[in-house]
Design an enzyme around this catalytic site. Structure first.
Site, PDB file in Angstrom:
ATOM      1  N   GLU A   1       0.920  -1.003   0.016  1.00  0.00           N
ATOM      2  CA  GLU A   1       0.066  -0.074  -0.137  1.00  0.00           C
ATOM      3  C   GLU A   1       0.834   1.300   0.136  1.00  0.00           C
ATOM      4  O   GLU A   1       1.880   1.300   0.553  1.00  0.00           O
ATOM      5  CB  GLU A   1      -0.809   0.053   1.291  1.00  0.00           C
ATOM      6  CG  GLU A   1      -1.933   1.212   1.556  1.00  0.00           C
ATOM      7  CD  GLU A   1      -2.507   1.161   2.937  1.00  0.00           C
ATOM      8  OE1 GLU A   1      -3.563   1.769   2.800  1.00  0.00           O
ATOM      9  OE2 GLU A   1      -1.892   0.694   3.795  1.00  0.00           O
TER      10      GLU A   1
ATOM     11  N   CYS B   1      -4.387  -3.230   3.608  1.00  0.00           N
ATOM     12  CA  CYS B   1      -4.173  -3.060   5.000  1.00  0.00           C
ATOM     13  C   CYS B   1      -5.248  -3.255   6.118  1.00  0.00           C
ATOM     14  O   CYS B   1      -5.421  -4.392   6.345  1.00  0.00           O
ATOM     15  CB  CYS B   1      -3.693  -1.559   5.292  1.00  0.00           C
ATOM     16  SG  CYS B   1      -2.643  -1.431   6.447  1.00  0.00           S
TER      17      CYS B   1
ATOM     18  N   LYS C   1      -9.689   0.687  -1.678  1.00  0.00           N
ATOM     19  CA  LYS C   1      -9.921   0.255  -0.456  1.00  0.00           C
ATOM     20  C   LYS C   1     -11.175   0.571   0.226  1.00  0.00           C
ATOM     21  O   LYS C   1     -11.576   1.580   0.344  1.00  0.00           O
ATOM     22  CB  LYS C   1      -8.576   0.657   0.655  1.00  0.00           C
ATOM     23  CG  LYS C   1      -8.647   0.476   1.933  1.00  0.00           C
ATOM     24  CD  LYS C   1      -7.287   0.884   2.441  1.00  0.00           C
ATOM     25  CE  LYS C   1      -7.319   0.902   3.988  1.00  0.00           C
ATOM     26  NZ  LYS C   1      -6.027   1.516   4.767  1.00  0.00           N
TER      27      LYS C   1
END
Length: 257
Positions: free
Chosen positions: A38, A140, A104
Site C-alpha cells: 500500500e 491494510c 480500499k
C-alpha cells in the site's frame, strides 16, 4: 504460480518510488506476479491530493510499462482522485493486458488516525485472474474484516494479495501476524501480505510500515516472512493446497448466514 513480495520504504516522491518498483521487479526475476505495498506511490503523512492520478495517468501507465517489459503482473498501492475532492486508496494490478484497481473499502479510522478525512472508501471487492489463478485484492485495514476475504473466495480467489502500510505501536506486529493467519483460515486461501518496511522514523504518527511481509497458507501456517528491513520474498501459490484445505476444513461450505 510464483509470487514475489517486494517490501520497500516509499518516499514522498512518486518518481523516485517508480525507481523502487523497477528495481524490485528486476530483483523478482522468476516470479509471475510481483506485489508491492500500500502507498507504494507515495507514503502516508503528507497531503495525498497533489500526487493522486487516475488509472490512465502517467504513474500507473509507467507501472504497466515496467510490468510489460518484464512479462509480469505488478500489484502496487497508489492514490486516485475521488469525485468528492478526497482521494481513493487504490491497489493497482497491471501488466499483460490487465489494468484494474481495487479501491480500499475499510478505511483506517483507528488508533488515533483518521484515513477517511482525506480518503474516500471503495464499494466493491475486486478479484483478478492471472494464468488461470484468481487473486483477490485487499489493502491494510481490510485484514481486520473477514467478510471481505470470504467474499473474495466466493469470487473464486485461491489467494488474496494484501498490500499494507501498517501502523506501528504496542502489539501491532503481533496483531498483523495474527490477522494475516486468521484471514487465511477464514477463507481457506493463501494470503500474501506485503507491507512497507520499517522507515525507522516517525512521520507525525502516520502509518508508514513495520515490515514483516508474511505469506500464510490456506490452513493459517506462516510459510514465509521477512523482517523489518526492505527485501524480497518469493512464494509459490499452490492451488491444489487450497482444494485440500477446503475439503478438510469446509468453513465456506458450512456457513450459515
Amino acid at each position: 504460480m510464483r509470487v514475489a513480495l517486494c517490501q520497500i520504504t516509499s518516499s514522498t516522491d512518486p518518481s523516485a518510488n517508480l525507481d523502487l518498483l523497477r528495481a524490485g521487479v528486476e530483483r523478482a526475476a522468476g516470479a509471475r506476479v510481483v506485489v508491492f505495498p500500500e502507498a507504494a506511490m507515495c507514503r502516508f503523512g503528507v497531503p495525498l491530493g497533489p500526487v493522486a492520478e487516475p488509472l490512465d495517468g502517467p504513474w500507473a501507465t509507467a507501472v504497466r510499462d515496467i510490468a510489460d517489459e518484464h512479462g509480469v503482473v505488478v500489484v502496487a498501492g497508489m492514490f486516485t482522485p475521488s469525485p468528492d475532492g478526497r482521494v481513493t486508496n487504490t491497489l493497482l494490478a497491471t501488466g499483460g493486458g490487465l489494468h484494474v484497481g481495487y479501491d480500499k473499502i475499510h478505511l483506517f479510522d483507528a488508533f488515533g488516525f483518521t484515513e477517511s478525512r482525506t480518503v474516500a472508501p471503495g464499494g466493491k471487492p475486486v478479484a483478478v485472474e492471472v494464468d488461470g489463478v484468481t487473486f483477490g485484492l485487499a489493502t491494510c485495514y481490510d485484514v481486520r474484516f473477514p467478510e471481505l476475504f470470504r467474499a473474495l473466495a466466493d469470487q473464486g480467489a485461491s489467494a488474496v494479495l494484501l498490500g499494507a502500510s501498517w501502523g506501528a505501536g504496542p502489539g501491532k506486529r503481533e496483531q498483523w501476524e495474527l490477522l494475516v493467519r486468521a484471514r487465511a483460515l477464514d477463507c481457506t486461501s493463501w494470503v500474501l501480505a506485503c507491507g512497507q518496511a520499517d522507515p525507522r522514523e516517525d512521520h507525525d504518527g502516520a502509518p508508514t510500515g513495520i515490515g514483516y511481509s508474511t505469506v500464510a497458507s490456506p490452513l493459517g501456517a506462516v510459510e514465509h516472512q521477512l523482517g523489518a528491513e526492505p527485501g524480497v520474498l518469493f512464494a509459490d501459490v499452490d492451488v491444489a493446497a487450497v482444494e485440500r484445505a477446503r475439503r478438510a476444513l469446509p468453513v465456506l461450505a458450512n456457513r450459515r448466514m
